[in-house]
Design a protein around this motif. Structure first.
Motif, PDB file in Angstrom:
ATOM      1  N   LEU A 138       2.419   2.238 -13.010  1.00 51.23           N
ATOM      2  CA  LEU A 138       4.104   2.056 -13.214  1.00 51.23           C
ATOM      3  C   LEU A 138       5.109   2.226 -12.579  1.00 51.23           C
ATOM      4  O   LEU A 138       6.551   1.714 -12.334  1.00 51.23           O
ATOM      5  N   GLY A 139       5.012   2.910 -11.176  1.00 50.34           N
ATOM      6  CA  GLY A 139       6.666   3.093 -10.350  1.00 50.34           C
ATOM      7  C   GLY A 139       6.280   1.753  -9.105  1.00 50.34           C
ATOM      8  O   GLY A 139       7.280   2.374  -8.251  1.00 50.34           O
ATOM      9  N   SER A 140       5.513   0.996  -9.584  1.00 51.31           N
ATOM     10  CA  SER A 140       5.212   0.221  -8.125  1.00 51.31           C
ATOM     11  C   SER A 140       6.630  -0.928  -8.520  1.00 51.31           C
ATOM     12  O   SER A 140       6.586  -0.825  -7.193  1.00 51.31           O
ATOM     13  N   GLY A 141       7.045  -1.275  -9.297  1.00 54.84           N
ATOM     14  CA  GLY A 141       7.827  -2.846  -9.548  1.00 54.84           C
ATOM     15  C   GLY A 141       7.553  -3.478  -9.090  1.00 54.84           C
ATOM     16  O   GLY A 141       7.929  -4.830  -8.916  1.00 54.84           O
ATOM     17  N   GLY A 142       6.276  -3.853  -9.503  1.00 49.18           N
ATOM     18  CA  GLY A 142       4.931  -5.663  -8.932  1.00 49.18           C
ATOM     19  C   GLY A 142       4.591  -4.613  -7.457  1.00 49.18           C
ATOM     20  O   GLY A 142       3.792  -5.671  -7.301  1.00 49.18           O
ATOM     21  N   LYS A 143       4.839  -4.298  -6.524  1.00 47.93           N
ATOM     22  CA  LYS A 143       4.655  -4.236  -5.212  1.00 47.93           C
ATOM     23  C   LYS A 143       3.385  -3.457  -5.293  1.00 47.93           C
ATOM     24  O   LYS A 143       2.975  -1.883  -4.968  1.00 47.93           O
ATOM     25  N   ARG A 144       2.179  -3.337  -5.996  1.00 50.55           N
ATOM     26  CA  ARG A 144       0.888  -2.792  -6.280  1.00 50.55           C
ATOM     27  C   ARG A 144       0.400  -2.545  -5.194  1.00 50.55           C
ATOM     28  O   ARG A 144      -0.411  -1.187  -5.172  1.00 50.55           O
ATOM     29  N   GLY A 145       0.329  -3.398  -4.158  1.00 52.86           N
ATOM     30  CA  GLY A 145      -0.536  -2.753  -3.405  1.00 52.86           C
ATOM     31  C   GLY A 145      -0.672  -1.772  -2.262  1.00 52.86           C
ATOM     32  O   GLY A 145      -0.875  -0.866  -2.094  1.00 52.86           O
ATOM     33  N   LEU A 146       1.252  -1.239  -2.535  1.00 53.36           N
ATOM     34  CA  LEU A 146       2.035  -0.906  -2.039  1.00 53.36           C
ATOM     35  C   LEU A 146       2.155  -0.204  -2.073  1.00 53.36           C
ATOM     36  O   LEU A 146       1.832   1.601  -1.553  1.00 53.36           O
ATOM     37  N   ALA A 147       2.566   0.998  -3.094  1.00 54.08           N
ATOM     38  CA  ALA A 147       2.743   1.643  -4.100  1.00 54.08           C
ATOM     39  C   ALA A 147       0.623   2.085  -4.461  1.00 54.08           C
ATOM     40  O   ALA A 147       0.808   3.265  -4.276  1.00 54.08           O
ATOM     41  N   GLN A 148       0.154   1.455  -4.428  1.00 56.71           N
ATOM     42  CA  GLN A 148      -1.311   1.828  -4.844  1.00 56.71           C
ATOM     43  C   GLN A 148      -1.507   2.825  -3.248  1.00 56.71           C
ATOM     44  O   GLN A 148      -2.632   3.770  -2.576  1.00 56.71           O
ATOM     45  N   SER A 149      -1.249   1.740  -1.903  1.00 57.76           N
ATOM     46  CA  SER A 149      -1.098   2.935  -0.892  1.00 57.76           C
ATOM     47  C   SER A 149      -0.956   3.632  -0.020  1.00 57.76           C
ATOM     48  O   SER A 149      -0.900   4.921   0.635  1.00 57.76           O
ATOM     49  N   ILE A 150       0.713   4.079  -0.794  1.00 52.50           N
ATOM     50  CA  ILE A 150       1.407   5.082  -0.815  1.00 52.50           C
ATOM     51  C   ILE A 150       0.246   6.150  -1.900  1.00 52.50           C
ATOM     52  O   ILE A 150       0.037   6.974  -1.023  1.00 52.50           O
ATOM     53  N   PHE A 151       0.697   5.888  -2.529  1.00 53.12           N
ATOM     54  CA  PHE A 151      -1.349   6.725  -3.374  1.00 53.12           C
ATOM     55  C   PHE A 151      -2.008   7.401  -2.689  1.00 53.12           C
ATOM     56  O   PHE A 151      -2.638   8.859  -2.423  1.00 53.12           O
ATOM     57  N   GLN A 152      -2.731   6.565  -2.459  1.00 48.97           N
ATOM     58  CA  GLN A 152      -4.121   6.749  -1.599  1.00 48.97           C
ATOM     59  C   GLN A 152      -4.075   7.248  -0.152  1.00 48.97           C
ATOM     60  O   GLN A 152      -4.048   8.402   0.314  1.00 48.97           O
ATOM     61  N   LEU A 153      -2.690   7.540   0.806  1.00 48.92           N
ATOM     62  CA  LEU A 153      -2.057   7.787   2.197  1.00 48.92           C
ATOM     63  C   LEU A 153      -1.892   9.307   1.910  1.00 48.92           C
ATOM     64  O   LEU A 153      -2.342  10.002   2.104  1.00 48.92           O
ATOM     65  N   GLY A 154      -1.036   9.598   0.492  1.00 52.60           N
ATOM     66  CA  GLY A 154      -1.141  10.873  -0.065  1.00 52.60           C
ATOM     67  C   GLY A 154      -2.571  11.871  -0.508  1.00 52.60           C
ATOM     68  O   GLY A 154      -2.444  12.777   0.441  1.00 52.60           O
ATOM     69  N   GLY A 155      -3.463  11.338  -0.940  1.00 58.16           N
ATOM     70  CA  GLY A 155      -4.964  11.836  -0.320  1.00 58.16           C
ATOM     71  C   GLY A 155      -5.746  11.923   1.069  1.00 58.16           C
ATOM     72  O   GLY A 155      -6.230  13.182   0.728  1.00 58.16           O
TER      73      GLY A 155
END
Length: 409
Positions: A138-155
């Motif tokens: 929902l927070g990606s604004g269409g940049k889904r790959g970037l958003a998922q990478s940021i999320f995964q980077l945290g994990g």
């Protein structure tokens, strides 16, 4: 944190609904860091638990299997339910389960208590990941790959820091010091409660303004979607089965083959997991730009030459190869997950739950199977047979090229 709640003006509302909200992405990534930091305490304390409870490798594999099983079975169902009934505050509930599991683990005095403890941590993970992944979407604004990478980077960053903290806090003082990691869980509850406020406001805003997500996906036939999902799950199997050999047994491998101490081997595990964290940020943005199929291909099959060399390397090259393998393999998951989400638009929670759950399940099954092989043969033999797993990446050839399909429509 004010960005989460201040949605008064129309301009701000449109920004939250339609643009990338980096404050939310980095906050959910930090929550993911804390969540996975607590989860990685389990494999990081294996050498200590093995010594305290005189465990076999099979029993260690069983601990991982129970943890990963509870973390995997519930996720698709939770994701399916929250696709239709979002539950922002379930993020906080997930943290509560994880905290409870770590508290029990610090006081466990028998093998069955260890199993109960890790199952609580697994349930916490199964609750956290589907909704947290939706927040990133929902927070990606269409940049889904970037958003998922940021999320995964945290994990992955949390997974890297965990073993180092265990080496510094738990290894010198004993099992009871695991209780100190509850502090991370309390901090996680505070952060996820703030994220939940933004999440709820965001949902209310979309409902009131009748804003719908632009899926931007190509609708394939049901057969093609099912075949593609099956291929992606097989790729997840190859990646996480191999990752299980590293996360669960790399310390034992180094201690057995090179005579390292527990703390020295934990440092090497930290270096490997840090490389995984660093590599995580690569896959998503590159997939956005060049196409996810190419990134998946490189991430899985590209690791094969290095995994095949690892069992025959000296200590220096073992460390170097583990870094290369970590960076390459890490870039796969974000690309695979977003690829699957684009195949099945409107089912973000279910797909996230399915793939996170399957990943954890394969990690657990891999740990159990490889632990059995280690008992029957040797820990070094385990690394020889698992080194062939990334070769499965060749089946990426059969995935549709989403970027090309979009360009042609």
């Amino acid at each position: 944190m004010n960005t989460f709640t201040e949605t008064t003006s129309k301009k701000e509302q449109d920004s939250i609904a339609q643009k990338t909200v980096y404050s939310v992405l980095f906050s959910i990534a930090f929550a993911h860091l804390l969540n996975d930091l607590m989860q990685v305490i389990i494999p990081s304390t294996y050498p200590l638990l093995k010594q305290n409870f005189s465990l076999s490798f099979t029993q260690i594999g069983l601990i991982t299997f129970v943890f990963q099983l509870t973390a995997s079975l519930l996720q698709p169902f939770i994701g399916f339910y929250t696709d239709k009934n979002p539950k922002p505050y379930s993020l906080v509930i997930g943290m509560i389960f994880t905290i409870s599991g770590l508290a029990f683990l610090s006081q466990s005095s028998s093998f069955w208590m260890l199993l109960v403890s890790v199952s609580f941590v697994g349930i916490g993970s199964s609750i956290f990941h589907p909704e947290a992944s939706r927040v990133a979407f929902l927070g990606s604004g269409g940049k889904r790959g970037l958003a998922q990478s940021i999320f995964q980077l945290g994990g992955n960053t949390g997974s890297a820091i965990g073993p180092l903290l265990v080496a510094l806090i738990v290894a010198p003082h004993g099992q009871s010091y695991i209780i100190w990691f509850v502090i991370a869980g309390v901090l996680g509850m505070i952060i996820t409660s703030r994220i939940a406020l933004w999440y709820q406001n965001h949902l209310d805003l979309r409902a009131s303004k009748k804003i719908f997500l632009e899926e931007g996906t190509i609708h394939f036939s049901k057969r093609k979607v099912n075949v593609s999902i099956a291929i992606l799950l097989l790729l997840i199997f190859s990646k996480f089965f191999y990752m299980a050999s590293m996360s669960s047994y790399f310390t034992f491998y180094l201690m057995h083959k090179f005579g390292l101490t527990i703390q020295q081997s934990q440092f090497h595990l930290f270096v490997f997991l840090a490389s995984v964290a660093a590599g995580t940020l690569i896959g998503g943005p590159l997939g956005d730009r060049f196409g996810r199929k190419y990134i998946i291909w490189i991430s899985i099959l590209g690791a094969a030459p290095f995994t095949l060399m690892l069992p025959y390397a000296n200590l220096f090259w073992t460390g170097a190869l583990s870094v290369i393998i970590g960076v390459i393999l890490a870039s796969a998951f974000s690309a695979i997950l977003v690829f699957a989400q684009e195949l099945m638009p409107g089912k973000v929670g279910m797909i996230s739950g399915l793939f996170f759950g399957f990943a954890f399940g394969m990690g657990g099954l891999g740990s159990a199977v490889l632990g059995y092989f280690a008992d029957q043969t040797s820990i070094e033999y385990v690394y020889k047979i698992s080194s062939f797993l990334p070769l499965i990446g060749i089946i990426t050839y059969f995935l549709p090229n989403m970027k090309k399909e979009k360009a042609n429509n």
